[in-house]
Design a protein around this motif. Structure first.
Motif, mmCIF file in Angstrom:
data_model
loop_
_atom_site.group_PDB
_atom_site.id
_atom_site.type_symbol
_atom_site.label_atom_id
_atom_site.label_comp_id
_atom_site.label_asym_id
_atom_site.label_seq_id
_atom_site.Cartn_x
_atom_site.Cartn_y
_atom_site.Cartn_z
ATOM 1 N N SER A 168 136.571 -3.653 -11.929
ATOM 2 C CA SER A 168 135.559 -3.021 -12.775
ATOM 3 C C SER A 168 134.168 -3.515 -12.428
ATOM 4 C CB SER A 168 135.864 -3.302 -14.253
ATOM 5 O OG SER A 168 137.093 -2.725 -14.636
ATOM 6 N N GLN A 169 134.052 -4.807 -12.161
ATOM 7 C CA GLN A 169 132.764 -5.380 -11.777
ATOM 8 C C GLN A 169 132.267 -4.746 -10.478
ATOM 9 O OE1 GLN A 169 131.066 -7.794 -13.503
ATOM 10 N NE2 GLN A 169 129.371 -7.836 -12.029
ATOM 11 N N ASN A 170 133.146 -4.643 -9.495
ATOM 12 C CA ASN A 170 132.762 -4.049 -8.208
ATOM 13 C C ASN A 170 132.350 -2.589 -8.377
ATOM 14 O OD1 ASN A 170 133.506 -6.491 -7.117
ATOM 15 N ND2 ASN A 170 135.377 -5.747 -6.151
ATOM 16 N N PHE A 171 133.106 -1.853 -9.183
ATOM 17 C CA PHE A 171 132.829 -0.433 -9.391
ATOM 18 C C PHE A 171 131.462 -0.245 -10.047
ATOM 19 C CE2 PHE A 171 133.515 3.620 -11.783
ATOM 20 C CZ PHE A 171 133.743 4.445 -10.689
ATOM 21 N N GLU A 200 131.676 -3.712 -17.190
ATOM 22 C CA GLU A 200 131.017 -2.645 -16.432
ATOM 23 C C GLU A 200 129.562 -2.446 -16.846
ATOM 24 O OE1 GLU A 200 135.034 -0.043 -15.460
ATOM 25 O OE2 GLU A 200 133.896 0.363 -17.290
ATOM 26 N N LEU A 201 129.292 -2.469 -18.138
ATOM 27 C CA LEU A 201 127.912 -2.285 -18.592
ATOM 28 C C LEU A 201 126.994 -3.349 -18.007
ATOM 29 C CD1 LEU A 201 125.780 -0.900 -20.354
ATOM 30 C CD2 LEU A 201 126.548 -2.335 -22.263
ATOM 31 N N THR A 234 132.883 2.161 -0.827
ATOM 32 C CA THR A 234 131.652 2.636 -1.458
ATOM 33 C C THR A 234 131.833 4.096 -1.849
ATOM 34 O OG1 THR A 234 130.711 3.272 0.685
ATOM 35 C CG2 THR A 234 130.174 1.062 -0.149
ATOM 36 N N TRP A 235 131.027 4.528 -2.827
ATOM 37 C CA TRP A 235 131.067 5.909 -3.292
ATOM 38 C C TRP A 235 129.663 6.484 -3.273
ATOM 39 C CZ3 TRP A 235 135.521 8.148 -3.390
ATOM 40 C CH2 TRP A 235 136.670 7.427 -3.721
ATOM 41 N N PRO A 236 129.531 7.796 -3.109
ATOM 42 C CA PRO A 236 128.198 8.414 -3.144
ATOM 43 C C PRO A 236 127.592 8.336 -4.538
ATOM 44 C CG PRO A 236 129.914 10.094 -3.041
ATOM 45 C CD PRO A 236 130.597 8.780 -2.819
ATOM 46 N N CYS A 237 126.274 8.338 -4.599
ATOM 47 C CA CYS A 237 125.581 8.284 -5.885
ATOM 48 C C CYS A 237 125.855 9.547 -6.704
ATOM 49 C CB CYS A 237 124.079 8.132 -5.657
ATOM 50 S SG CYS A 237 123.608 6.565 -4.885
#
Length: 271
Positions: free
Chosen positions: A152-155, A185-186, A76-79
């Motif tokens: 890409s979907q997960n990201f 991604e969109l 996970t990444w921060p917002c």
């Protein structure tokens, strides 16, 4: 139904030599130096990857084949840190180096491990095909394409807060529905998690100036965002991006104009 002409089936180079050493080595480098807070089993990730690819024909590896590998490496990444891009790779790398709070798919573990590599297996064989692999366009279930599609979907599904999209205004169809951003991604962005989609359209310093926030495919992107309930902004020729281009090409006339403008603003600030 996907119809392919013979030209599309031409092969490219085979699996990257020493791919296991590269992938596992990158994994250890990532969890040791890049993001030492993470705890992953790099050997297990490799085994899951290998199981997904080997013994499969080079056009028969779906995103589902990679599910176990992705389960072994959740992240996970921060917002407010997500950066998406299309046809702006070189400038994107300069931008993320200068504005360090941005993260791209290449900064995730899976992106770091597999970036710029090629791979494919052989049906009925327990190893990789090091002699030839088909190009991405040859088949929908290409092993490289399927991995990047899932990554890409997960990201995109992780994205939250303010996200940034960097697009190339010096080409037609800067926003392309067939690109990874446009096709995967969109659609993965969630308007309930994303506050703003901030579009930055950048052109080459000397042109051509083909698309902008008010022209071309960027307008189509904005319409899609509006229809899905996203809030958005759009900026042409962001100053930071122009400066980064000028660092690479300081002799361009546009850089002299940019420098003069910056000096003028500075003089107004101090007067």
């Amino acid at each position: 139904m996907l119809l392919l002409c013979p030209a599309q089936l031409r092969a490219q180079l085979g699996t990257t030599p020493n791919i296991k050493h590269i992938v596992v080595g990158r994994c250890y480098n990532y969890i040791t130096l890049v993001n030492p807070d993470l705890r992953y089993d790099c050997e297990d990730i490799w085994r899951q990857f290998e199981d997904a690819v080997v013994c499969q024909s080079s056009c028969n590896v779906t995103v589902e084949h990679y599910h176990q590998m992705f389960y072994a490496m959740p992240q996970t990444w921060p917002c407010n840190t997500f950066l998406f891009w299309s046809k702006t790779r070189t400038l994107m790398h300069s931008y993320t180096a200068a504005v360090r709070h941005f993260w791209t798919l290449e900064d995730t573990l899976v992106g770091y491990m597999f970036n710029d590599l090629i791979w494919c297996g052989q049906e009925g064989d327990s190893g990789f095909d090091f002699s030839s692999c088909p190009e991405w366009s040859a088949c929908r279930n290409h092993p490289v394409y399927s991995l990047w599609r899932q990554a890409s979907q997960n990201f995109a599904e992780m994205a939250c807060g303010n996200v940034t999209v960097l697009l190339n205004g010096s080409i037609a169809n800067a926003f392309n529905r067939k690109s990874m951003f446009g096709s995967v991604e969109l659609d993965g962005l969630n308007p309930h998690r994303v506050d703003y989609v901030n579009i930055k359209v950048v052109t080459n310093l000397e042109g051509p100036f083909i698309e902008s926030c008010n022209q071309g495919s960027i307008v189509d992107l904005i319409q899609i965002l509006q229809s899905r309930g996203f809030r958005w902004t759009c900026t042409d020729n962001d100053q930071t991006l122009m400066i980064l281009q000028c660092i690479q090409n300081p002799e361009q006339s546009a850089c002299q104009t940019c420098a003069s403008s910056l000096l003028h603003r500075r003089s107004l600030t101090f007067n």
